[in-house]
Scaffold this motif. Structure first.
Motif, PDB file in Angstrom:
ATOM      1  N   ALA A   1       0.967  -1.202   0.025  1.00  0.00           N
ATOM      2  CA  ALA A   1      -0.105  -0.039  -0.015  1.00  0.00           C
ATOM      3  C   ALA A   1       0.997   1.436   0.077  1.00  0.00           C
ATOM      4  O   ALA A   1       0.482   2.096  -0.683  1.00  0.00           O
ATOM      5  CB  ALA A   1      -1.085  -0.213   1.232  1.00  0.00           C
ATOM      6  N   GLY A   2       2.008   1.187   0.786  1.00  0.00           N
ATOM      7  CA  GLY A   2       3.002   2.456   0.800  1.00  0.00           C
ATOM      8  C   GLY A   2       3.594   2.640  -0.494  1.00  0.00           C
ATOM      9  O   GLY A   2       3.720   3.763  -0.936  1.00  0.00           O
ATOM     10  N   LEU A   3       4.031   1.449  -1.162  1.00  0.00           N
ATOM     11  CA  LEU A   3       4.402   1.675  -2.507  1.00  0.00           C
ATOM     12  C   LEU A   3       3.528   2.288  -3.719  1.00  0.00           C
ATOM     13  O   LEU A   3       3.828   2.686  -4.565  1.00  0.00           O
ATOM     14  CB  LEU A   3       4.886   0.132  -3.036  1.00  0.00           C
ATOM     15  CG  LEU A   3       6.238  -0.260  -2.247  1.00  0.00           C
ATOM     16  CD1 LEU A   3       6.682  -1.639  -2.789  1.00  0.00           C
ATOM     17  CD2 LEU A   3       7.631   0.656  -2.609  1.00  0.00           C
ATOM     18  N   ILE A   4       2.231   1.724  -3.453  1.00  0.00           N
ATOM     19  CA  ILE A   4       1.309   2.205  -4.343  1.00  0.00           C
ATOM     20  C   ILE A   4       1.047   3.678  -4.276  1.00  0.00           C
ATOM     21  O   ILE A   4       0.920   4.310  -5.153  1.00  0.00           O
ATOM     22  CB  ILE A   4      -0.188   1.450  -4.410  1.00  0.00           C
ATOM     23  CG1 ILE A   4       0.003  -0.182  -4.786  1.00  0.00           C
ATOM     24  CG2 ILE A   4      -1.332   2.197  -4.986  1.00  0.00           C
ATOM     25  CD1 ILE A   4      -0.973  -0.980  -4.428  1.00  0.00           C
ATOM     26  N   ASP A   5       0.828   4.071  -2.908  1.00  0.00           N
ATOM     27  CA  ASP A   5       0.685   5.533  -2.683  1.00  0.00           C
ATOM     28  C   ASP A   5       1.968   6.205  -3.113  1.00  0.00           C
ATOM     29  O   ASP A   5       1.988   7.420  -3.585  1.00  0.00           O
ATOM     30  CB  ASP A   5       0.538   5.683  -1.201  1.00  0.00           C
ATOM     31  CG  ASP A   5      -0.932   5.420  -0.846  1.00  0.00           C
ATOM     32  OD1 ASP A   5      -1.880   5.473  -1.808  1.00  0.00           O
ATOM     33  OD2 ASP A   5      -1.374   5.277   0.367  1.00  0.00           O
ATOM     34  N   ALA A   6       3.169   5.808  -3.007  1.00  0.00           N
ATOM     35  CA  ALA A   6       4.425   6.449  -3.381  1.00  0.00           C
ATOM     36  C   ALA A   6       4.209   6.711  -4.935  1.00  0.00           C
ATOM     37  O   ALA A   6       4.553   7.804  -5.082  1.00  0.00           O
ATOM     38  CB  ALA A   6       5.721   5.628  -3.116  1.00  0.00           C
ATOM     39  N   ALA A   7       3.812   5.974  -5.846  1.00  0.00           N
ATOM     40  CA  ALA A   7       3.829   6.232  -7.158  1.00  0.00           C
ATOM     41  C   ALA A   7       2.802   7.207  -7.317  1.00  0.00           C
ATOM     42  O   ALA A   7       3.009   8.272  -8.232  1.00  0.00           O
ATOM     43  CB  ALA A   7       3.417   4.892  -7.711  1.00  0.00           C
ATOM     44  N   PHE A   8       1.671   7.057  -6.762  1.00  0.00           N
ATOM     45  CA  PHE A   8       0.675   8.374  -6.634  1.00  0.00           C
ATOM     46  C   PHE A   8       1.429   9.729  -6.271  1.00  0.00           C
ATOM     47  O   PHE A   8       1.142  10.649  -7.110  1.00  0.00           O
ATOM     48  CB  PHE A   8      -0.589   8.007  -6.225  1.00  0.00           C
ATOM     49  CG  PHE A   8      -1.475   9.187  -6.004  1.00  0.00           C
ATOM     50  CD1 PHE A   8      -1.858   9.950  -7.126  1.00  0.00           C
ATOM     51  CD2 PHE A   8      -1.695   9.995  -4.580  1.00  0.00           C
ATOM     52  CE1 PHE A   8      -2.960  10.860  -6.939  1.00  0.00           C
ATOM     53  CE2 PHE A   8      -2.459  11.096  -4.646  1.00  0.00           C
ATOM     54  CZ  PHE A   8      -2.986  11.583  -5.736  1.00  0.00           C
ATOM     55  N   LEU A   9       2.086   9.578  -5.155  1.00  0.00           N
ATOM     56  CA  LEU A   9       2.733  11.098  -4.949  1.00  0.00           C
ATOM     57  C   LEU A   9       3.988  11.422  -5.822  1.00  0.00           C
ATOM     58  O   LEU A   9       4.074  12.597  -5.895  1.00  0.00           O
ATOM     59  CB  LEU A   9       3.139  10.645  -3.357  1.00  0.00           C
ATOM     60  CG  LEU A   9       2.207  10.722  -2.431  1.00  0.00           C
ATOM     61  CD1 LEU A   9       2.570  10.312  -1.144  1.00  0.00           C
ATOM     62  CD2 LEU A   9       1.225  11.887  -2.375  1.00  0.00           C
ATOM     63  N   ILE A  10       4.445  10.514  -6.517  1.00  0.00           N
ATOM     64  CA  ILE A  10       5.639  10.877  -7.478  1.00  0.00           C
ATOM     65  C   ILE A  10       4.763  11.660  -8.458  1.00  0.00           C
ATOM     66  O   ILE A  10       5.266  12.441  -9.115  1.00  0.00           O
ATOM     67  CB  ILE A  10       6.216   9.785  -7.889  1.00  0.00           C
ATOM     68  CG1 ILE A  10       7.149   9.178  -6.861  1.00  0.00           C
ATOM     69  CG2 ILE A  10       7.115  10.180  -9.116  1.00  0.00           C
ATOM     70  CD1 ILE A  10       7.864   8.052  -7.111  1.00  0.00           C
ATOM     71  N   GLY A  11       3.781  11.087  -8.938  1.00  0.00           N
ATOM     72  CA  GLY A  11       2.844  11.732 -10.070  1.00  0.00           C
ATOM     73  C   GLY A  11       2.566  13.222  -9.618  1.00  0.00           C
ATOM     74  O   GLY A  11       2.240  14.092 -10.595  1.00  0.00           O
ATOM     75  N   VAL A  12       2.279  13.235  -8.474  1.00  0.00           N
ATOM     76  CA  VAL A  12       1.628  14.576  -7.925  1.00  0.00           C
ATOM     77  C   VAL A  12       2.910  15.429  -7.941  1.00  0.00           C
ATOM     78  O   VAL A  12       2.915  16.898  -8.337  1.00  0.00           O
ATOM     79  CB  VAL A  12       1.091  14.365  -6.533  1.00  0.00           C
ATOM     80  CG1 VAL A  12       0.866  15.825  -5.635  1.00  0.00           C
ATOM     81  CG2 VAL A  12      -0.323  13.775  -6.494  1.00  0.00           C
ATOM     82  N   GLY A  13       4.095  15.123  -7.570  1.00  0.00           N
ATOM     83  CA  GLY A  13       5.348  15.919  -7.490  1.00  0.00           C
ATOM     84  C   GLY A  13       5.487  16.300  -9.091  1.00  0.00           C
ATOM     85  O   GLY A  13       5.887  17.363  -9.242  1.00  0.00           O
ATOM     86  N   VAL A  14       5.233  15.513  -9.920  1.00  0.00           N
ATOM     87  CA  VAL A  14       5.641  15.715 -11.305  1.00  0.00           C
ATOM     88  C   VAL A  14       4.765  16.652 -11.768  1.00  0.00           C
ATOM     89  O   VAL A  14       5.037  17.783 -12.547  1.00  0.00           O
ATOM     90  CB  VAL A  14       5.811  14.470 -12.320  1.00  0.00           C
ATOM     91  CG1 VAL A  14       5.732  14.883 -13.682  1.00  0.00           C
ATOM     92  CG2 VAL A  14       6.791  13.699 -11.871  1.00  0.00           C
ATOM     93  N   ALA A  15       3.352  16.480 -11.386  1.00  0.00           N
ATOM     94  CA  ALA A  15       2.381  17.588 -11.887  1.00  0.00           C
ATOM     95  C   ALA A  15       2.441  18.897 -11.306  1.00  0.00           C
ATOM     96  O   ALA A  15       2.465  20.289 -11.770  1.00  0.00           O
ATOM     97  CB  ALA A  15       1.051  17.190 -11.442  1.00  0.00           C
ATOM     98  N   LEU A  16       2.884  18.983 -10.081  1.00  0.00           N
ATOM     99  CA  LEU A  16       3.431  20.237  -9.451  1.00  0.00           C
ATOM    100  C   LEU A  16       4.611  21.194  -9.937  1.00  0.00           C
ATOM    101  O   LEU A  16       4.569  22.079 -10.186  1.00  0.00           O
ATOM    102  CB  LEU A  16       3.606  20.207  -7.733  1.00  0.00           C
ATOM    103  CG  LEU A  16       2.495  19.772  -6.913  1.00  0.00           C
ATOM    104  CD1 LEU A  16       2.728  19.581  -5.578  1.00  0.00           C
ATOM    105  CD2 LEU A  16       1.622  21.268  -7.030  1.00  0.00           C
ATOM    106  N   LEU A  17       5.633  20.046 -10.412  1.00  0.00           N
ATOM    107  CA  LEU A  17       6.771  20.627 -11.256  1.00  0.00           C
ATOM    108  C   LEU A  17       6.223  21.191 -12.457  1.00  0.00           C
ATOM    109  O   LEU A  17       6.803  22.458 -12.815  1.00  0.00           O
ATOM    110  CB  LEU A  17       7.809  19.595 -11.637  1.00  0.00           C
ATOM    111  CG  LEU A  17       8.934  19.745 -12.477  1.00  0.00           C
ATOM    112  CD1 LEU A  17       9.911  20.699 -11.699  1.00  0.00           C
ATOM    113  CD2 LEU A  17       9.407  18.631 -13.216  1.00  0.00           C
TER     114      LEU A  17
END
Length: 80
Positions: free
Chosen positions: A55-71
């Motif tokens: 579950a942590g790995l799945i959420d980490a992939a989503f949060l990386i996407g959020v970071g890219v979107a914020l970039l």
């Protein structure tokens, strides 16, 4: 439409599709965990540990996407 509008749409798609994918992935994983723990209750502790790691790995992939979107939203390298 301007380049800024396309960047805003892309950020929305990145975050929205990432959230949908993470939600579906965690829901399927949780369902499979409940099925497997109902079949073999003695393995519940080991399966629970693995489920939380995944579950942590799945959420980490989503949060990386959020970071890219914020970039793209705030320090967009494509818009001069």
């Amino acid at each position: 439409m301007t380049d800024v509008a396309f960047v805003a749409l892309a950020c929305g798609f990145i975050i929205g599709l990432g959230a949908i994918g993470a939600s579906i992935g965690i829901a399927i994983m949780g369902g499979k965990y409940l099925e497997s723990s109902a079949r073999q209750p003695e393995l519940m502790n080991a399966l629970q540990t693995k489920m939380f790691v995944l579950a942590g790995l799945i959420d980490a992939a989503f949060l990386i996407g959020v970071g890219v979107a914020l970039l793209f939203a705030f320090a967009n390298p494509f818009v001069a």
